[in-house]
Design an enzyme around this catalytic site. Structure first.
Site: not given
Ligand code: PXP
Length: 246
Positions: A7, A10, A47, A49, A53, A74, A105, A155, A196
């Protein structure tokens, strides 16, 4: 083999902190995605949004053109995002709940409470050749709802597992919930991803959860990349400054 979806939200969070509203800026999440792929990642997750952001529309367009693995988009189950999914045609859409005030999330989708809306979206996306995953808590009724909706994947939200990792009893209870949800999903013909709050410390114990196809991991990878990559960045800057004679 357990697959890794990275992901990259960030990376975009950092860019937006300085360059929001500007056409270019660093770091570039697409360049980061290509680095992840070259290192062996099996897919890229982003993702989009509602408040843009971190990831912005142009990132999704570029990711869909430039990455070689598959894009997991996402998004919330809202008309604006569904239109974007039809346009960019990601390999898979992961439907997530979204609240403006949340930092990330926070919970899973309440799939059981939104069966008809999710079934309609799932069908429309499937008809366009896009697979659908539902981000849900490891709870039997949510898994059963996902099967009724016709999703290809769930998921499983591992946030609670990650949060309780240091407390053995709670951690084991969360692992049991994840394993039970994964087993039920498998019985119902769903494929199972998870994500997550995962990091190199808490991933090894997930080996006890059956039927996992892919882990989606963002924050810990980007954090680790900053820690391990800063030394190179500092050396490069010192080289650029070398030879100054004043
Ligand atoms: N899966 C989903 C559906 C998420 O919303 C997120 C966070 O954006 C992640 C995985 C990844 O989570 P993390 O950034 O805590 O590894």
């Amino acid at each position: 083999m357990l697959k890794l979806g990275v992901n990259i939200d960030h990376v975009a969070t950092l860019r937006q902190a300085r360059y929001r509203g500007q056409p270019n800026g660093e770091p570039d999440p697409v360049a980061a995605a290509l680095v992840c792929e070259a290192a062996g990642a099996h897919g890229i997750t982003a993702h989009l949004r509602e408040d843009r952001r971190h990831i912005i529309d142009g990132d999704i367009q570029r990711l869909s053109r430039e990455i070689r693995t598959r894009l997991n988009l996402e998004m919330a189950n809202v008309p604006e995002m569904i239109a974007i999914a039809f346009d960019v045609h990601p390999g898979i859409v992961c439907l997530v709940p979204e609240r403006r005030e949340e930092v990330t999330t926070e919970g899973g989708l309440d799939a059981a409470a939104a069966i008809s809306a999710l079934t309609e979206t799932c069908l429309r996306l499937n008809n366009a050749g896009i697979e659908v995953s539902l981000f849900i808590a490891p709870v039997g009724c949510q898994v059963e709802a996902a099967a009724e909706i016709g999703a290809q994947f769930i998921e499983l939200h591992t946030g609670s597992y990650a949060e309780h990792f240091e407390q053995t009893a709670e951690r084991n209870r969360e692992l049991d919930r994840l394993a039970a949800a994964a087993r039920r999903a498998n019985q119902l013909g769903l494929r199972v991803n998870a994500g997550h709050g995962l990091n190199v410390r808490n991933v090894p114990l997930l080996h006890g959860v059956p039927h996992l196809v892919e882990l989606n991991i963002g924050h810990s990878l980007v954090s680790r990349a900053i820690e391990t990559g800063l030394a190179t960045a500092v050396r490069e800057m010192l080289a650029a400054m070398k030879g100054y004679t004043g």
